[in-house]
Structure formats: structure tokens, C-alpha cells
Scaffold this motif. Structure first.
Motif, mmCIF file in Angstrom:
data_model
loop_
_atom_site.group_PDB
_atom_site.id
_atom_site.type_symbol
_atom_site.label_atom_id
_atom_site.label_comp_id
_atom_site.label_asym_id
_atom_site.label_seq_id
_atom_site.Cartn_x
_atom_site.Cartn_y
_atom_site.Cartn_z
ATOM 1 N N THR A 102 0.841 -1.195 0.000
ATOM 2 C CA THR A 102 0.000 0.000 0.000
ATOM 3 C C THR A 102 0.873 1.240 0.000
ATOM 4 O OG1 THR A 102 -1.708 -1.165 1.256
ATOM 5 C CG2 THR A 102 -1.782 1.235 1.308
ATOM 6 N N ASP A 103 0.475 2.236 -0.785
ATOM 7 C CA ASP A 103 1.121 3.546 -0.805
ATOM 8 C C ASP A 103 0.068 4.612 -0.532
ATOM 9 O OD1 ASP A 103 3.586 2.426 -1.473
ATOM 10 O OD2 ASP A 103 3.309 2.767 -3.623
ATOM 11 N N VAL A 104 0.503 5.733 0.038
ATOM 12 C CA VAL A 104 -0.380 6.858 0.339
ATOM 13 C C VAL A 104 -0.011 8.016 -0.582
ATOM 14 C CG1 VAL A 104 -1.095 8.512 2.116
ATOM 15 C CG2 VAL A 104 -0.619 6.131 2.741
ATOM 16 N N ILE A 105 -1.028 8.696 -1.074
ATOM 17 C CA ILE A 105 -0.830 9.842 -1.954
ATOM 18 C C ILE A 105 -1.070 11.109 -1.152
ATOM 19 C CG2 ILE A 105 -1.692 11.027 -4.000
ATOM 20 C CD1 ILE A 105 -2.443 8.184 -5.022
ATOM 21 N N GLY A 106 -0.096 11.994 -1.143
ATOM 22 C CA GLY A 106 -0.167 13.226 -0.367
ATOM 23 C C GLY A 106 -0.991 14.310 -1.034
ATOM 24 N N THR A 107 -1.227 15.375 -0.278
ATOM 25 C CA THR A 107 -1.992 16.518 -0.761
ATOM 26 C C THR A 107 -1.301 17.801 -0.313
ATOM 27 O OG1 THR A 107 -4.129 17.638 -0.708
ATOM 28 C CG2 THR A 107 -3.510 16.440 1.265
ATOM 29 N N GLU B 141 3.784 1.656 2.833
ATOM 30 C CA GLU B 141 5.240 1.667 2.723
ATOM 31 C C GLU B 141 5.795 2.959 2.148
ATOM 32 O OE1 GLU B 141 6.061 -1.827 0.411
ATOM 33 O OE2 GLU B 141 4.714 -2.998 1.660
ATOM 34 N N ARG B 142 5.034 3.585 1.237
ATOM 35 C CA ARG B 142 5.529 4.807 0.593
ATOM 36 C C ARG B 142 4.470 5.899 0.646
ATOM 37 N NH1 ARG B 142 7.569 2.787 -5.221
ATOM 38 N NH2 ARG B 142 5.386 2.162 -5.266
ATOM 39 N N TYR B 143 4.954 7.141 0.647
ATOM 40 C CA TYR B 143 4.112 8.322 0.633
ATOM 41 C C TYR B 143 4.546 9.156 -0.555
ATOM 42 C CZ TYR B 143 2.037 12.763 2.146
ATOM 43 O OH TYR B 143 1.323 13.925 2.219
ATOM 44 N N TYR B 144 3.647 9.335 -1.508
ATOM 45 C CA TYR B 144 3.932 10.190 -2.664
ATOM 46 C C TYR B 144 3.620 11.626 -2.285
ATOM 47 C CZ TYR B 144 4.575 6.253 -5.803
ATOM 48 O OH TYR B 144 5.043 5.125 -6.420
ATOM 49 N N ALA B 145 4.654 12.417 -2.105
ATOM 50 C CA ALA B 145 4.493 13.803 -1.680
ATOM 51 C C ALA B 145 3.979 14.666 -2.823
ATOM 52 C CB ALA B 145 5.825 14.353 -1.188
ATOM 53 N N HIS B 146 3.125 15.599 -2.484
ATOM 54 C CA HIS B 146 2.700 16.614 -3.440
ATOM 55 C C HIS B 146 3.863 17.593 -3.615
ATOM 56 C CE1 HIS B 146 0.647 20.136 -5.052
ATOM 57 N NE2 HIS B 146 -0.290 19.295 -5.461
ATOM 58 N N ARG B 147 4.015 18.135 -4.790
ATOM 59 C CA ARG B 147 5.159 19.015 -5.065
ATOM 60 C C ARG B 147 5.209 20.246 -4.158
ATOM 61 N NH1 ARG B 147 1.433 19.751 -8.939
ATOM 62 N NH2 ARG B 147 0.771 21.874 -9.423
ATOM 63 N N GLY C 182 5.792 3.173 -12.880
ATOM 64 C CA GLY C 182 5.879 2.042 -11.966
ATOM 65 C C GLY C 182 7.197 2.011 -11.226
ATOM 66 N N PRO C 183 7.346 1.060 -10.329
ATOM 67 C CA PRO C 183 6.278 0.166 -9.890
ATOM 68 C C PRO C 183 5.256 0.905 -9.043
ATOM 69 C CG PRO C 183 8.221 -0.194 -8.544
ATOM 70 C CD PRO C 183 8.594 0.824 -9.601
ATOM 71 N N VAL C 184 4.050 0.363 -8.987
ATOM 72 C CA VAL C 184 2.966 0.961 -8.228
ATOM 73 C C VAL C 184 2.418 -0.103 -7.276
ATOM 74 C CG1 VAL C 184 1.283 0.434 -10.037
ATOM 75 C CG2 VAL C 184 0.786 2.248 -8.410
ATOM 76 N N ALA C 185 2.047 0.324 -6.073
ATOM 77 C CA ALA C 185 1.487 -0.606 -5.089
ATOM 78 C C ALA C 185 0.121 -1.086 -5.545
ATOM 79 C CB ALA C 185 1.385 0.061 -3.720
ATOM 80 N N GLU C 186 -0.257 -2.268 -5.094
ATOM 81 C CA GLU C 186 -1.555 -2.817 -5.469
ATOM 82 C C GLU C 186 -2.717 -2.062 -4.824
ATOM 83 O OE1 GLU C 186 -1.473 -6.896 -4.276
ATOM 84 O OE2 GLU C 186 -1.144 -6.398 -2.173
ATOM 85 N N CYS C 187 -2.405 -1.252 -3.794
ATOM 86 C CA CYS C 187 -3.421 -0.418 -3.147
ATOM 87 C C CYS C 187 -2.859 0.988 -2.975
ATOM 88 C CB CYS C 187 -3.814 -1.002 -1.790
ATOM 89 S SG CYS C 187 -5.074 -0.023 -0.934
ATOM 90 N N LEU C 188 -3.582 1.976 -3.503
ATOM 91 C CA LEU C 188 -3.215 3.382 -3.341
ATOM 92 C C LEU C 188 -4.282 4.049 -2.491
ATOM 93 C CD1 LEU C 188 -2.247 4.281 -7.018
ATOM 94 C CD2 LEU C 188 -0.691 3.837 -5.107
#
Length: 149
Positions: A8-13, A40-46, A78-84
Motif C-alpha cells: 500500500t502507498d499513500v498519496i499526499g496533498t 510503505e511509501r508516501y507520494y508527496a505533493h510538489r 511504476g512500480p505501483v502498489a496494489e493499493c493506493l
């Protein structure tokens, strides 16, 4: 099609950086969410400031990813987690089309009570349709019907 990895990865705002969401509350709640989903990962907003990301990394133990490209393009590489997992934002309307057909589940979690900042009440009017677009935490989103769930 991107490579899909378990997890699982989390998408930031950027909403905490703009003052619409209390930054300290955001970090606490996202860290709690990350632990609950073993993210496991957090995609930070710019626009997310480095100090907030440092605090988030410490509290959540997630790896912070600062995408070089817009998120939708980054995930296609990619790679991308199976759950975002995403918090309500405009990306919830474009993101489902990116991994469509790749077996990636996208969940949108609602903001809890007290997340919205009292310092920017004028900016909250435009945020309510996005915040209220989902009911309950972690409703699934599909590429065919971004508002379903």
C-alpha cells in the motif's frame, strides 16, 4: 501498463501547505492511516514542505517519494502498489484512469473532524465538495465511475 507490487502507498496533498488543513493534524492522521494499512511509501505533493515530510517520515516510517513528474505519469512508470490510498483531492478524479486494468485498487479516505484549519475559513468553501465527495474512510474508486463508492 505499470509493474504492480504488493503493498500500500499513500498519496499526499498540498492542502496542509496552503493552510486549509492543520499541518500537525495532517501528519498525525496520515501516520495513523499509514500504520493501519501498513503503507510503505508516501507520494508527496510538489508543494509539501520538507519539514512536514520529515515529520511524516519519522511518525509513519513510510519512505517519502518526491515524484519527478506529475503523479499520474509517475505511477505509469511504476512500480505501483496494489493499493493506493488518497485523501480527498482533485487527484481522486484523474487517478483511477492511470492504473486502469492493472489490478490496482484506489481508496479515498475522508478527512476526519478537526482536520480543516480555522485560520482559512474563506478557502474552505471550495474544499467542501471535494472533502464531502466520499462518505466514510477508504471508499473504493473505479476508473469507470470516480464518484461511486
Amino acid at each position: 501498463m505499470p509493474e504492480v507490487r504488493p503493498g500500500t502507498d499513500v498519496i499526499g496533498t498540498s492542502l496542509a501547505g496552503t493552510g486549509l488543513i492543520d499541518p500537525a493534524r495532517y501528519v498525525d492522521e496520515v501516520a495513523l492511516l499509514a500504520r493501519g494499512w501498513n503503507a510503505e511509501r508516501y507520494y508527496a505533493h510538489r508543494r509539501e514542505p520538507p519539514e512536514k515530510l520529515r515529520m511524516l517520515a519519522e511518525q509513519s516510517e513510510m519512505d517519502i517519494v518526491r515524484p519527478e513528474l506529475p503523479l499520474e505519469l509517475e505511477l505509469l512508470r511504476g512500480p505501483v502498489a496494489e493499493c493506493l490510498i488518497s485523501l480527498p483531492s482533485l487527484v481522486q478524479h484523474t487517478l483511477p484512469f492511470v492504473p486502469a486494468g492493472a489490478g490496482v485498487e484506489i481508496m479515498v479516505c475522508a478527512y476526519g473532524t478537526g482536520w480543516l484549519s480555522r485560520t482559512r475559513p474563506s478557502g474552505q468553501a471550495g474544499l467542501h465538495p471535494v472533502v464531502n465527495a466520499r462518505s466514510g474512510c477508504c471508499s473504493p474508486v473505479s476508473a469507470t465511475s470516480p464518484s461511486a463508492g
